[in-house]
Design an enzyme around this catalytic site. Structure first.
Site, PDB file in Angstrom:
ATOM      1  CB  THR A 120       8.762   7.763 -98.549  1.00  0.00           C
ATOM      2  OG1 THR A 120       8.819   6.865 -97.417  1.00  0.00           O
ATOM      3  CG2 THR A 120       9.726   8.731 -98.581  1.00  0.00           C
ATOM      4  CG  ASP A 121       6.106   5.630 -94.416  1.00  0.00           C
ATOM      5  OD1 ASP A 121       7.229   5.550 -94.895  1.00  0.00           O
ATOM      6  OD2 ASP A 121       5.650   4.725 -93.543  1.00  0.00           O
ATOM      7  CD  GLU A 122      12.093   5.314 -94.963  1.00  0.00           C
ATOM      8  OE1 GLU A 122      13.291   5.766 -94.754  1.00  0.00           O
ATOM      9  OE2 GLU A 122      12.056   4.177 -95.703  1.00  0.00           O
ATOM     10  CE1 TYR A 144      13.875   7.496-100.651  1.00  0.00           C
ATOM     11  CE2 TYR A 144      13.513   6.606 -98.295  1.00  0.00           C
ATOM     12  CZ  TYR A 144      13.109   6.793 -99.882  1.00  0.00           C
ATOM     13  OH  TYR A 144      11.813   6.506-100.188  1.00  0.00           O
ATOM     14  CE  LYS A 148      10.674  10.427-102.523  1.00  0.00           C
ATOM     15  NZ  LYS A 148      10.548  10.340-104.147  1.00  0.00           N
TER      16      LYS A 148
END
Length: 311
Positions: A120-122, A144, A148
């Site tokens: 994810t970009d997060e 979260y 990741k």
């Protein structure tokens, strides 16, 4: 080629399964724990074209059985909701990190040809100006995104240590059919359909880059088949909008009043802006096809046509 798709009964995973069935002739094995955010009904229209295995990526025996005889693995299986990660970080570490480790161990043992980690970009954190490239350092803000990021680092380590045949994709915020209504777009669609309030965090000015899930699926397959092992590929939609803009668009499509909007206390560690540079994947021949407004209308229509799955 026999492809194992973990988390294939979840949101992006089931979109990818449908994409594969509609466009390619790979043998597909779907592996899913069937948590609250997944549903075997999402695959009911293709159930005769896939093999389904219920299992947990944190269970080594489950992974061993699922991976045997497969040639490629695409790992969508993960806990993904930021709010839930703030309440219970350990669950996210177990699934996203330990589960990934189990998969990587059997990728090595079974001589899998290609393993793609869906990220994810997060993991990059927030960016005030410009866009993140794959060369930027990761700086996660929530449990979260940290889980990741931990999985991503583990994948990279398996490449460097064992020469494992791995790749990573990091996409911007996905939306589309089959998404459990806890994320912004499906939650606001289903709430508005029921004339419930739409809880907007803070001032509603947090910016996200949005991508329609079918476009992301095309990007994932491009990276899987054409990408260089050991590399990371960003998949951005090029649709930066703040949360209040999205809220207004959903209400306009459904012809619902703005009075349904309710501003609530901001989320802990809430990143202000995400933005991805997808040049690296563009060079492999991928670009998003869908216009945001058209894709959002398609998404709203899908929830209107499938209320029994979520309400």
């Amino acid at each position: 080629m026999k492809m194992l798709i973990t988390g294939g009964a979840g949101f992006i995973g089931c979109n990818f399964v449908h994409h594969m069935i509609e466009n390619y002739d790979h043998e597909i094995v779907v592996f899913d724990k069937l948590t609250y955010a997944a549903n075997s009904e999402y695959l009911s229209d293709v159930k005769d074209k896939i093999e389904f295995i219920k299992g947990d990526i944190t269970n080594a025996e489950d992974v061993k059985k699922a991976l045997k005889d497969c040639d490629m693995v695409v790992n969508f299986a993960a806990e993904t909701h930021v709010d839930r990660s703030i309440e219970d970080p350990g669950v996210f570490v177990k699934t996203d990190v330990i589960g990934t480790c189990n998969l990587l161990d059997y990728v090595r043992k079974y001589d899998i040809e290609r393993y793609l980690q869906i990220s994810t970009d997060e993991v990059y954190g927030s960016i005030e100006n410009g866009s993140f490239t794959e060369e930027n350092c990761i700086d996660p803000s929530s449990p979260y995104s940290a889980s990741k990021a931990g999985a991503d680092v583990l994948v990279k380590a398996y490449y460097k240590t064992y020469q494992a045949p791995v790749l990573i994709t990091r996409s911007s915020n996905n939306f589309g059919p089959y998404q459990y209504p806890e994320k912004l777009i499906p939650l606001f669609i289903t709430n508005a359909m029921q004339d419930k309030t739409l809880p907007v965090y803070g001032d509603g000015q947090n910016i996200r880059d949005w991508i329609y899930a079918p476009d992301n699926c095309r990007g994932i397959y491009t990276a899987l088949m054409k990408g260089k092992l050991g590399e990371v590929y960003n998949i951005g939609g090029g649709n930066e909008k703040n949360n209040l803009e999205i809220t207004h668009m959903i209400l306009d499509i459904l012809k619902k009043p703005k009075s349904l909007i309710k501003f609530v206390d901001d989320r802990l560690g809430h990143d202000r802006r995400y933005s991805l540079d997808s040049t690296k994947l563009n060079k492999l021949g991928w670009k998003p096809k869908w216009k945001f407004e058209d894709a959002l209308r398609e998404t709203v229509q899908w929830y209107q046509e499938n209320p029994s799955l979520f309400m």
